[in-house]
Design a protein around this motif. Structure first.
Motif, PDB file in Angstrom:
ATOM      1  N   UNK A  50       0.703  -1.416  -0.229  1.00 19.99           N
ATOM      2  CA  UNK A  50      -0.745   0.271  -0.046  1.00 19.99           C
ATOM      3  C   UNK A  50       0.731   1.495   0.547  1.00 19.99           C
ATOM      4  N   UNK A  51       1.547   1.163   0.916  1.00 25.89           N
ATOM      5  CA  UNK A  51       2.766   2.211   0.735  1.00 25.89           C
ATOM      6  C   UNK A  51       2.972   2.093  -0.797  1.00 25.89           C
ATOM      7  N   UNK A  52       4.033   1.027  -1.244  1.00 28.96           N
ATOM      8  CA  UNK A  52       4.424   1.280  -2.815  1.00 28.96           C
ATOM      9  C   UNK A  52       3.383   1.902  -4.085  1.00 28.96           C
ATOM     10  N   UNK A  59       4.341   9.832  -8.689  1.00 33.92           N
ATOM     11  CA  UNK A  59       5.995   8.953 -10.159  1.00 33.92           C
ATOM     12  C   UNK A  59       7.268   9.164  -9.727  1.00 33.92           C
ATOM     13  N   UNK A  60       7.879   8.692  -8.769  1.00 34.05           N
ATOM     14  CA  UNK A  60       9.041   8.724  -8.664  1.00 34.05           C
ATOM     15  C   UNK A  60      10.477   7.966  -9.020  1.00 34.05           C
ATOM     16  N   UNK A 113      13.743   5.031  -2.820  1.00 34.05           N
ATOM     17  CA  UNK A 113      12.746   5.019  -3.938  1.00 34.05           C
ATOM     18  C   UNK A 113      12.018   6.617  -3.501  1.00 34.05           C
ATOM     19  N   UNK A 114      11.916   6.803  -1.887  1.00 36.10           N
ATOM     20  CA  UNK A 114      10.894   7.306  -1.149  1.00 36.10           C
ATOM     21  C   UNK A 114      12.491   9.159  -1.012  1.00 36.10           C
ATOM     22  N   UNK A 115      13.976   8.448  -0.322  1.00 37.51           N
ATOM     23  CA  UNK A 115      15.473   9.468  -0.717  1.00 37.51           C
ATOM     24  C   UNK A 115      14.647  10.083  -1.978  1.00 37.51           C
TER      25      UNK A 115
END
Length: 117
Positions: A50-52, A59-60, A113-115
């Motif tokens: 879900x977080x993904x 759009x990372x 991806x988050x970074x």
């Protein structure tokens, strides 16, 4: 693409709840600890999918898609191998460790991806 991760996360969560009920009421006592570990992994990685999905909406890049794929395939391999062993009494070989490595790779990709976001 985010809808796929939301759908897979929801299906993983749904099946974790259903399989938990089966494990509590229809599974031999000796198999419950191992299956409990698999269900724990499945529940956490349902949330990770879900977080993904939320991160994919921003759009990372490819890292988030790799994370989702690694979570989905790793969860199926790890949890499936544990369930196979619990239900048959046989080993699934190297499937569970490979699944576990995919889950860890998914977390690395998700962090990247988050970074980059």
């Amino acid at each position: 693409m985010s809808r796929i991760w939301f759908l897979l996360g929801a299906l993983a969560g749904l099946s974790a709840v259903g399989l938990s009920a089966y494990a509590a009421h229809g599974l031999a006592e000796a198999a419950r600890p191992a299956v409990g570990q698999a269900l724990n992994m499945q529940g956490w990685h349902a949330l990770a999918l879900l977080a993904v999905g939320f991160l994919a909406e921003r759009r990372v890049g490819r890292a988030v898609s790799f994370a989702g794929l690694a979570f989905a395939v790793g969860m199926a391999m790890f949890c499936g191998a544990v369930w196979y062993g619990a239900l048959t009494g046989e080993s699934a070989g190297r499937i569970a460790p490979i699944g576990g490595m995919l889950l860890m790779a998914g977390w690395v990709a998700f962090g990247l991806a988050a970074w980059r976001r």
